[in-house]
Design a protein around this motif. Structure first.
Motif, short mmCIF file in Angstrom:
data_model
loop_
_atom_site.label_atom_id
_atom_site.label_comp_id
_atom_site.label_asym_id
_atom_site.label_seq_id
_atom_site.Cartn_x
_atom_site.Cartn_y
_atom_site.Cartn_z
N VAL A 397 30.67 38.13 48.64
CA VAL A 397 31.57 37.20 49.34
C VAL A 397 31.47 35.79 48.77
CG1 VAL A 397 32.15 36.19 51.53
CG2 VAL A 397 31.40 38.57 51.41
N TYR A 398 30.27 35.26 48.73
CA TYR A 398 30.09 33.89 48.26
C TYR A 398 30.47 33.79 46.79
CZ TYR A 398 27.76 29.58 46.89
OH TYR A 398 27.49 28.36 46.39
N VAL A 401 34.36 33.99 46.53
CA VAL A 401 34.98 32.81 47.12
C VAL A 401 34.75 31.59 46.26
CG1 VAL A 401 34.85 31.22 49.06
CG2 VAL A 401 34.89 33.67 49.47
N THR A 598 41.55 31.96 50.52
CA THR A 598 40.19 32.30 50.12
C THR A 598 39.26 32.36 51.32
OG1 THR A 598 40.54 31.22 47.99
CG2 THR A 598 38.27 31.63 48.64
N GLU A 599 39.43 31.41 52.22
CA GLU A 599 38.58 31.39 53.42
C GLU A 599 38.88 32.60 54.31
OE1 GLU A 599 38.05 26.54 53.82
OE2 GLU A 599 39.73 27.56 54.78
N ALA A 602 37.21 35.58 52.79
CA ALA A 602 35.77 35.54 53.02
C ALA A 602 35.43 35.96 54.44
CB ALA A 602 35.25 34.13 52.76
N LYS A 606 33.15 39.31 55.40
CA LYS A 606 31.93 39.27 56.22
C LYS A 606 32.04 40.21 57.41
CE LYS A 606 28.71 37.41 56.00
NZ LYS A 606 27.44 37.90 55.38
#
Length: 638
Positions: A397-398, A401, A598-599, A602, A606
């Protein structure tokens, strides 16, 4: 007044005050005797809520004629002989008080026949008047009739409720006992009308479904576990019977407003036990609203020496020698079963015009935020949020992103990840079509394996709140670490009198784990010197946060917090839940926050990683599912 010995009648009436609380108490004691007598069928009939008549018949082994008078005397029992047996009770009744106590406050008729006799015998008692046994024609077994309960103790009778209320208590008693004994058939009739009819030889699940209601069956999740090793050994060093547990955990969607639908049993005995009840409720923490109670059936089997059933005159409560082991067994098994289940509720379109939910509808819960325009957080907020995570937990994820953000020059100063490629959980995340609606809800397609294709609709605040909560829990309770903190240029001053200042010492270990430094500033203020970086970056006000935390400490919500490394994880989680709820709610994105593509990606990524993503920490759903079939029906395609 001179000291005198009480009459047998008065002694029994005093005992009745402890054993016989209401008609349901009589039914409970008599049913237990039927079961101990080996009955395979028990028929209960009452009139006027049991105050006029309670009649219970069984097909058990009966009582010999010569023992009938003894059966009505105090402390007479066939189930206990030595003190050693008292330490390992294996029968439901054993105190020898029930029949004598009931007979002292009613008009009682006891009829019984053993299988090896051609006829039975009857004995009657009203107050202190007892008739000798006389022959009677009857089938093998025992029939007890209790008429005019409390006729000679009017002070007790006036405290009885309406017939409908007493009927309800008796029905609950019958159901709770019948649930534990599926091999025994039960009927229950009130004023000539049959209200319970449970056939013998049910399997355990079917008996539970028959009592809970067949409409709940699809939402009842079965679990079972048998320990391979005993909790401890006996005095001679021999291993005791290992513990086992079986039960049904109702999905959160069928939670109720009371604990009436929780059935707890230990060694074949329905019980009320705070230890077990707490374990069950704790297993649902974060899946149902705080004011709701789960539907659950939990049957525990232990070595009889590990449980004391003689702690209350009615035998409704028990005490465990290893309460933490029993608590952990129930908590872990219910929790694991829930975690292994897709708990996302299905939405449905009813008719041509409205939304409906098969789980009873969505409600506003604690921590909910209305969909109103709220200042959008700085773009760095999400990146900084993911940077707070342990590299081993970041996964793809990180990485994904941040890569997208750097490529678009949104976050050119983002630091490279320290996580090697081998630790990335899913280096090629699924590409999704994502839509943010009303800056509050996220809509995307649902291709969950084993489920019909459709859409999922996500409450962004509720889901992010769950994500934040799980990250806090992992960092503080599981990993045993502290949150990163940021020192303030000037202390944030919180008004606090001497009483509230004294609470700081009690919550000092908690504040340390949260990354908060706070000290008294004079006689009426507390200064916050450092604050969790993540909360600070999310714009959480230190003064408002500390005021709320001190409110919880003053109310006693944090009194049992134990953050030592050797402390039990489940106990610590329960104690910290209020604070973690508060933190996650304040740090999460709000309804009304505009999120980038993008957010949004993410956030959904999660969702696929964390536990209990179907609900926020307050038990409100984060996600609902709308199937393609429901949509096709609306457009007359199906």
């Amino acid at each position: 007044m001179p000291i005198r010995k009480l009459s047998p009648l008065l002694v029994n009436q005093i005992a009745a005050g402890e054993v016989i609380e209401r008609p349901a108490s009589v039914v409970k004691e008599l049913i237990e005797n039927c079961l101990d007598a080996g009955a395979t069928r028990i028929d209960i009939a009452i009139e006027e809520g049991g105050l006029k008549l309670i009649r219970i018949a069984d097909d058990g082994h009966g009582i010999p004629a010569e023992e009938l008078p003894l059966a009505l005397t105090q402390h007479a029992t066939s189930k206990l002989e030595t003190a050693e047996q008292l330490a390992a009770i294996e029968t439901l009744g054993f105190r020898g008080e029930a029949l004598a106590s009931i007979a002292s406050v009613s008009r009682l008729r006891l009829s019984s026949r053993t299988p090896d006799n051609d006829s039975g015998h009857i004995i009657e008692q009203a107050g202190d008047e007892i008739t000798p046994p006389r022959p009677a024609a009857m089938a093998p077994g025992t029939v007890i009739e209790v008429r005019d309960l409390f006729f000679n103790t009017p002070a007790r009778r006036k405290f009885m409720r309406t017939a409908a209320t007493e009927f309800g208590h008796i029905a609950d008693t019958v159901n709770r006992t019948a649930m534990v004994h599926p091999a025994v058939g039960f009927t229950f009739t009130h004023n000539g009308r049959k209200s319970i009819d449970l056939p013998p030889n049910d399997d355990q699940r079917q008996r539970c479904v028959n009592i809970l209601g067949k409409e709940l069956e699809p939402a009842l999740l079965e679990f079972e576990h048998h320990d391979t090793r005993p909790i401890e050994n006996d005095a001679e060093g021999q291993p005791l019977q290992p513990a086992s547990i079986w039960g049904l955990a109702g999905e959160p969607s069928i939670a109720r407003s009371s604990s009436k639908f929780q059935y707890l049993c230990v060694n074949g005995r329905p019980v009320k036990d705070r230890n077990l009840a707490h374990a069950v409720k704790e297993a649902y923490r974060g899946l149902i609203a705080p004011d709701k109670q789960p539907v659950a059936v939990v049957f525990v089997e232990l070595d009889p020496t590990l449980v004391d059933v003689n702690v209350h005159p009615t035998k409704a409560e028990v005490r465990f020698t290893k309460p933490s082991s029993v608590h952990g067994l129930a908590l872990s098994q219910v929790r694991q079963r829930l975690l292994a289940t897709d708990l996302v509720p299905d939405a449905s379109l009813k008719g041509s015009g409205g939304w409906g939910l098969g789980v009873g509808g969505l409600g506003q819960g604690k921590g909910d935020t209305p969909a109103a325009p709220i200042a959008t957080p700085t773009p760095n907020a999400f990146v900084d949020y993911f940077k707070q995570m342990d590299p081993k937990q970041k996964g793809f994820v990180y990485e994904e992103v941040k890569r997208e953000m750097v490529e678009t020059d949104m976050f050119a100063d983002a630091e490279p990840s320290a996580a090697p490629a081998s630790e990335i959980r899913n280096p090629q995340p699924e590409v999704r079509d994502i839509l943010q609606f009303h800056n509050s809800y996220v809509v995307t397609h649902d291709n969950t394996p084993g489920r019909e294709p459709g859409l999922i609709i996500v409450d962004q605040h509720a889901l992010h709140e769950r994500i934040m909560f799980e990250e806090f829990r992992q960092r503080i309770l599981v990993a045993g670490g502290n949150l990163e903190s940021q020192r303030l240029l000037m202390p944030a001053v919180v008004d606090a009198d001497a009483k509230r200042q004294s609470l700081l010492d009690n919550v000092k270990p908690l504040l340390t784990r949260l990354g908060i430094e706070a000290e008294p500033l004079g006689p009426s203020a507390v200064g916050v010197q450092a604050f969790p970086s993540l909360l600070f970056e999310r714009g959480v006000d230190p003064i408002a946060f500390m005021n709320e935390l001190l409110d919880k400490a003053e109310a006693g919500d944090l009194s049992s917090t134990d953050l030592r490394p050797e402390a039990d994880v489940d106990t610590a989680e329960a104690a910290l839940h209020e604070v973690l709820d508060m933190m996650s709610c304040k740090a999460a994105v709000k309804a009304g926050d505009k999120l980038s593509d993008t957010e949004l990606a993410a956030l959904l990524a999660k969702r696929d990683e964390i536990e209990r993503s179907s609900s926020c920490p307050h038990g409100r759903p984060t996600t609902v599912r709308l199937t393609l079939k429901d949509l096709e029906k609306q457009f007359h395609r199906a």
